[in-house]
Write an enzyme that holds these catalytic residues in place. Structure first.
Site, mmCIF file in Angstrom:
data_model
loop_
_atom_site.group_PDB
_atom_site.id
_atom_site.type_symbol
_atom_site.label_atom_id
_atom_site.label_comp_id
_atom_site.label_asym_id
_atom_site.label_seq_id
_atom_site.Cartn_x
_atom_site.Cartn_y
_atom_site.Cartn_z
ATOM 1 C CE LYS A 271 -3.882 0.074 2.248
ATOM 2 N NZ LYS A 271 -4.949 0.075 3.486
ATOM 3 C CB ILE A 272 2.102 3.491 -2.405
ATOM 4 C CG1 ILE A 272 3.382 2.131 -2.088
ATOM 5 C CG2 ILE A 272 2.936 4.896 -2.581
ATOM 6 C CD1 ILE A 272 3.983 2.020 -3.606
#
Length: 370
Positions: free
Chosen positions: A142-143
């Protein structure tokens, strides 16, 4: 797999149900396997707040904390070890779904340190470190969709790593996220990567939009303003799906699709209803659309199982109505840009606060275990 008619209807409409929660207790008790096998759950998402809650309750982590303390690990090293172990074990539980769906589902997401949200280089570095440490093909990194996160997304995708882009609130930023994904795929193709192995979801946040806009509508208090409460989030998400349909029908996309690329699926995040006056399945039943993910807290999942009225596609025929909702809200002198920028800022800050609390609590546990 599920015998529940509501969850079956969601799956038939092209919606993948992911559970927005993970803990060591879920893993060791067999609960995660159970919801996968009986409640239609085909993926898991985590975030700093979820990990903080998991470590703050019960004693499931005591043994590992003691081992890490004895090994002289720093609190940063300890949280890296603990969170990646949970995600690795969850990946193993969900691996049959990953194999069955060819990589589309059976995914478990883990987020980069939220304190890096505005630093591209360190975000890329940690994304790659998390991917290597979990060492499972069904992990998603997750970014956040901050301005610094956009080039990081492209670079991580270009390296062949699947990405869950998080904290998307505005339509403009969502289009930038899709562009970052396509750019990453183009770079991956140029580097000789197999595009069919790269997957991505774009987590478009829902309930927080209503919470913030409702507050502003209630401050206005007119009948026109009050009538708009509870409408902004669904309208915003529906228009996001319209943008998704546009981007993934361009010639640029078709070129990549011909090389085996997968569409970046819209993921409806923050789907737990905050206002008790609204239906507790509001952000599920009104956002049914093909090739989407709805990541639900368990309370929302239980509500859908019990009384979710799934009536097929609830999105693609509503673009004009959705645009009118946002126009009507703008006519109340509520700035869409101001709201979405505030929500992104608050979203990063909330995850940072949870992460800092996690580090503080874990530091105390490490010291107590020595």
């Amino acid at each position: 797999m599920t015998d529940n008619a509501n969850l079956t209807a969601l799956a038939d409409a092209g919606v993948s149900v992911w559970l927005d929660d993970l803990s060591r207790e879920r893993l060791t008790s067999g609960n995660l396997k159970d919801v996968m096998e009986h409640s239609g759950v085909v993926g898991v998402t985590t975030n700093p707040s979820i990990f903080q809650a998991a470590l703050d309750h019960g004693n499931a982590y005591d043994a590992q904390v003691a081992e890490l303390a004895e090994a002289g690990k720093s609190v940063e090293e300890a949280v890296f070890e603990i969170t990646t172990q949970d995600v690795r074990d969850a990946c193993d539980v969900l691996r049959p779904i990953y194999d069955k769906t060819g990589g589309k589902d059976g995914r478990v997401s883990i987020e980069v340190d939220p304190r890096l949200a505005h630093d591209e280089g360190p975000t890329v570095e940690q994304a790659k470190a998390l991917y290597a440490k979990v060492d499972r093909p069904n992990v998603m990194i997750k970014i956040p969709a901050t301005l610094a996160g956009l080039p990081a997304i492209s670079e991580v995708i270009a390296d062949g790593i699947s990405v869950n882009v998080t904290l998307i609130f505005s339509l403009e930023r969502y289009r930038a996220v899709m562009n970052a994904y396509l750019e990453g795929l183009e770079r991956a193709l140029a580097a000789g990567k197999d595009l069919s192995t790269i997957w991505s979801v774009a987590s478009f946040f829902v309930s927080r939009v209503d919470t913030e806009i409702d507050k502003r509508l209630e401050a206005i208090g007119s009948p026109e303003a009050m009538a708009l409460r509870g409408t902004a989030a669904v309208a915003n998400a529906q228009l996001a799906y319209q943008a998704y349909e546009e981007v993934f029908s361009t010639s640029r996309w078709e070129t990549l699709a011909a090389e085996g690329a997968n569409k970046q699926r819209p993921l409806w995040a923050s789907t737990g209803v905050k206002n008790p006056d609204y239906s507790d399945t509001l952000y599920v039943t009104n956002l049914v659309a093909d090739n989407t993910v709805n990541t639900m807290p368990e309370k929302t999942l239980d509500a859908v199982i019990d009384h979710g009225n799934i009536a097929g596609d609830a999105v693609t025929g509503h673009y004009a109505d959705a645009a009118k909702v946002l126009d009507d809200i703008a006519a109340q002198n509520i700035s869409y840009t101001e709201v979405t920028e505030l929500l992104e800022k608050e979203g990063v800050e909330k995850f940072e606060a949870s992460w800092n609390s996690l580090l503080t609590d874990l530091q105390a546990a490490l010291e107590a275990a020595k």
